[in-house]
Design a protein around this motif. Structure first.
Motif, PDB file in Angstrom:
ATOM      1  N   ALA A 169       6.889   2.074   2.848  1.00 48.52           N
ATOM      2  CA  ALA A 169       8.211   2.383   2.298  1.00 48.52           C
ATOM      3  C   ALA A 169       8.121   2.389   0.784  1.00 48.52           C
ATOM      4  O   ALA A 169       7.646   1.411   0.185  1.00 48.52           O
ATOM      5  N   LEU A 170       8.534   3.494   0.177  1.00 49.31           N
ATOM      6  CA  LEU A 170       8.498   3.639  -1.277  1.00 49.31           C
ATOM      7  C   LEU A 170       9.905   3.448  -1.824  1.00 49.31           C
ATOM      8  O   LEU A 170      10.859   4.058  -1.328  1.00 49.31           O
ATOM      9  N   ARG A 171      10.032   2.626  -2.852  1.00 47.26           N
ATOM     10  CA  ARG A 171      11.340   2.316  -3.430  1.00 47.26           C
ATOM     11  C   ARG A 171      11.354   2.680  -4.913  1.00 47.26           C
ATOM     12  O   ARG A 171      11.088   1.845  -5.775  1.00 47.26           O
ATOM     13  N   PRO A 172      11.652   3.940  -5.212  1.00 42.75           N
ATOM     14  CA  PRO A 172      11.765   4.355  -6.606  1.00 42.75           C
ATOM     15  C   PRO A 172      13.127   4.004  -7.178  1.00 42.75           C
ATOM     16  O   PRO A 172      14.081   3.747  -6.441  1.00 42.75           O
ATOM     17  N   SER A 173      13.217   4.029  -8.502  1.00 36.62           N
ATOM     18  CA  SER A 173      14.509   3.984  -9.184  1.00 36.62           C
ATOM     19  C   SER A 173      15.079   5.405  -9.124  1.00 36.62           C
ATOM     20  O   SER A 173      14.746   6.170  -8.224  1.00 36.62           O
ATOM     21  N   ALA A 226       5.171  11.024  -6.385  1.00 35.00           N
ATOM     22  CA  ALA A 226       4.355  11.776  -5.429  1.00 35.00           C
ATOM     23  C   ALA A 226       2.953  11.172  -5.317  1.00 35.00           C
ATOM     24  O   ALA A 226       2.422  11.001  -4.207  1.00 35.00           O
ATOM     25  N   ARG A 227       2.366  10.849  -6.455  1.00 38.10           N
ATOM     26  CA  ARG A 227       1.022  10.254  -6.433  1.00 38.10           C
ATOM     27  C   ARG A 227       1.039   8.904  -5.724  1.00 38.10           C
ATOM     28  O   ARG A 227       0.119   8.586  -4.946  1.00 38.10           O
ATOM     29  N   ALA A 228       2.072   8.120  -5.986  1.00 30.18           N
ATOM     30  CA  ALA A 228       2.180   6.803  -5.349  1.00 30.18           C
ATOM     31  C   ALA A 228       2.385   6.936  -3.840  1.00 30.18           C
ATOM     32  O   ALA A 228       1.856   6.135  -3.058  1.00 30.18           O
ATOM     33  N   THR A 229       3.142   7.949  -3.442  1.00 31.60           N
ATOM     34  CA  THR A 229       3.436   8.145  -2.025  1.00 31.60           C
ATOM     35  C   THR A 229       2.169   8.463  -1.237  1.00 31.60           C
ATOM     36  O   THR A 229       1.926   7.902  -0.160  1.00 31.60           O
ATOM     37  N   VAL A 230       1.337   9.358  -1.783  1.00 31.07           N
ATOM     38  CA  VAL A 230       0.086   9.707  -1.110  1.00 31.07           C
ATOM     39  C   VAL A 230      -0.872   8.519  -1.131  1.00 31.07           C
ATOM     40  O   VAL A 230      -1.557   8.244  -0.136  1.00 31.07           O
ATOM     41  N   GLN A 241       3.736  -1.833   4.466  1.00 28.25           N
ATOM     42  CA  GLN A 241       4.192  -2.499   3.251  1.00 28.25           C
ATOM     43  C   GLN A 241       5.237  -1.644   2.542  1.00 28.25           C
ATOM     44  O   GLN A 241       5.240  -0.422   2.651  1.00 28.25           O
ATOM     45  N   ALA A 242       6.101  -2.306   1.787  1.00 24.05           N
ATOM     46  CA  ALA A 242       7.069  -1.630   0.921  1.00 24.05           C
ATOM     47  C   ALA A 242       6.653  -1.835  -0.530  1.00 24.05           C
ATOM     48  O   ALA A 242       6.123  -2.894  -0.894  1.00 24.05           O
ATOM     49  N   PHE A 243       6.915  -0.804  -1.364  1.00 23.58           N
ATOM     50  CA  PHE A 243       6.523  -0.871  -2.772  1.00 23.58           C
ATOM     51  C   PHE A 243       7.616  -0.308  -3.674  1.00 23.58           C
ATOM     52  O   PHE A 243       8.093   0.813  -3.455  1.00 23.58           O
ATOM     53  N   ASN A 244       7.986  -1.069  -4.709  1.00 28.68           N
ATOM     54  CA  ASN A 244       8.794  -0.514  -5.797  1.00 28.68           C
ATOM     55  C   ASN A 244       7.890   0.391  -6.629  1.00 28.68           C
ATOM     56  O   ASN A 244       6.771   0.004  -6.993  1.00 28.68           O
ATOM     57  N   HIS A 333      -2.021   2.171 -10.387  1.00 27.09           N
ATOM     58  CA  HIS A 333      -1.863   1.791 -11.793  1.00 27.09           C
ATOM     59  C   HIS A 333      -1.250   2.880 -12.672  1.00 27.09           C
ATOM     60  O   HIS A 333      -1.205   2.719 -13.892  1.00 27.09           O
ATOM     61  N   ASP A 334      -0.771   3.967 -12.088  1.00 31.59           N
ATOM     62  CA  ASP A 334      -0.189   5.048 -12.894  1.00 31.59           C
ATOM     63  C   ASP A 334       1.103   4.590 -13.564  1.00 31.59           C
ATOM     64  O   ASP A 334       1.842   3.770 -13.008  1.00 31.59           O
ATOM     65  N   PHE A 335       1.373   5.129 -14.741  1.00 33.46           N
ATOM     66  CA  PHE A 335       2.633   4.856 -15.438  1.00 33.46           C
ATOM     67  C   PHE A 335       2.972   6.053 -16.299  1.00 33.46           C
ATOM     68  O   PHE A 335       2.131   6.930 -16.530  1.00 33.46           O
ATOM     69  N   ILE A 336       4.197   6.110 -16.770  1.00 33.43           N
ATOM     70  CA  ILE A 336       4.627   7.228 -17.613  1.00 33.43           C
ATOM     71  C   ILE A 336       5.722   6.738 -18.544  1.00 33.43           C
ATOM     72  O   ILE A 336       6.527   5.871 -18.180  1.00 33.43           O
TER      73      ILE A 336
END
Length: 356
Positions: A169-173, A226-230, A241-244, A333-336
């Protein structure tokens, strides 16, 4: 390359393919050579050499089974569909039903199904209800229902034991990127609002609640998501697992708003609380005039309008952010930089001739 080193093919079924999340996910998957892609939405889409589109009414169990019931090659379901409704309670039945219908159609006929990825958000933490605990963590207790994100996750949790597939489960803002006709597209709200302000010779006023101008918040770039989802769908450590997922920085509108105004070559003026849904309701004629005047892409006013969502985001007169360290601990570890994200998206809108 030795035969045993050949990359095994994966087939992504992207549910909600035309949204800001699903569309950007497809764009990312297209850069990865081992993926075949099937996009699913109500409207369908135009097939390309890399993507096949299927038009499905996911609320209709029979239509879902008919349209998806032959996709035996699916290895990964990426679920990012959403149906809007007027109340929190009314959101639950359709959004749960679409996921259930999708899984019921695919699971029995796809022997290689490895993973089901669920797109969520901070509603899991009660962020939509008012001031919530920040930074929100994946381990935080659930709040009083109704909440469709939680119901969807619980469905997968109950269905998964004994299965060959896992879930994440992906939990974006707030997710920012390119999409048209999307009810939740903040970058588009700002770009159209700023462009119209400029056309009318007005400064760019922050339209939200007074406290919202000074609250601490964060965003999630659609490409980063998208990168985090894949990653979460293909890294075994992420199973069940769930991830913010966030850009990794925080900001306040009072600092960022003048920089956005400068991008559009506008002055700012003191914030003035106003409902964009109300004040922009009569602006279709203005929009159509701008499309002709600046030779913009022929997008309807409806396709570039997400005013209700803008009102929702600009009403947050409380801090709005989560703890993103779990994803980093698990290997992402990606960030923007959020300011750069907005500027890049606005530039992209200009290249696509969405705005002048």
């Amino acid at each position: 390359m030795k035969p045993e080193e050949t990359v095994s093919r994966k087939t992504a079924l992207v549910i909600g393919a035309n949204g800001v999340i699903g569309g950007n996910l497809i764009q990312h998957l297209m850069t990865l050579p081992e993926w075949d892609i099937i996009g699913v939405s109500r409207r369908g889409g135009e097939d390309t050499p890399q993507v096949r589109y299927v038009a499905v009414d996911l609320l209709n169990e029979e239509d879902t089974r008919d349209k998806l019931g032959n996709l035996t090659e699916v290895t990964h379901i990426f679920y990012a569909a959403y149906q809007d409704r007027p109340t929190w309670a009314e959101l639950v039945p359709p959004n749960l039903a679409m996921l259930v219908n999708t899984v019921n159609a695919i699971e029995p006929i796809a022997p290689k199904l490895q993973h089901i990825s669920l797109m969520q958000g901070y509603k899991v933490y009660g962020a939509h209800l008012g001031p919530f605990k920040t930074p929100a963590k994946e381990t935080d207790a659930h709040h009083m229902p109704p909440e469709f994100n939680v119901d969807q996750q619980q469905f997968l949790e109950q269905r998964q034991p004994g299965s060959k597939w896992t879930w994440s489960a992906l939990r974006p803002s707030v997710v920012c990127g390119f999409a048209l006709g999307n009810p939740m597209n903040l970058a588009m709200v700002i770009a159209i609002y700023a462009s119209m302000s400029k056309e009318l010779g007005l400064p760019l006023r922050f339209p939200g609640k007074p406290g919202a101008y000074h609250s601490l918040l964060e965003m999630t770039d659609a490409g980063l998501l998208a990168r985090a989802t894949v990653w979460a769908a293909t890294d075994e450590r992420c199973a069940n697992q769930a991830f913010n997922i966030t850009n990794g920085d925080l900001f306040r509108w009072n600092e960022l708003w003048p920089k956005i105004a400068a991008f559009f070559e506008l002055e700012t003026a003191p914030p003035l609380p106003m409902s964009l849904d109300v004040v922009m309701a009569d602006k279709e004629t203005l929009w159509n005039t701008m499309v002709e005047k600046y030779d913009l892409a022929k997008n309807s006013f409806q396709d570039v309008s997400s005013w209700r969502f803008g009102d929702f985001v600009f009403s947050w007169d409380y801090d709005f952010f989560a703890d993103g360290t779990k994803a980093r601990r698990f290997g992402f570890h990606d960030f923007i930089d959020t300011e750069q994200m907005f500027m890049d998206i606005f530039e992209d809108f200009r290249k696509r001739k969405v705005i002048p």
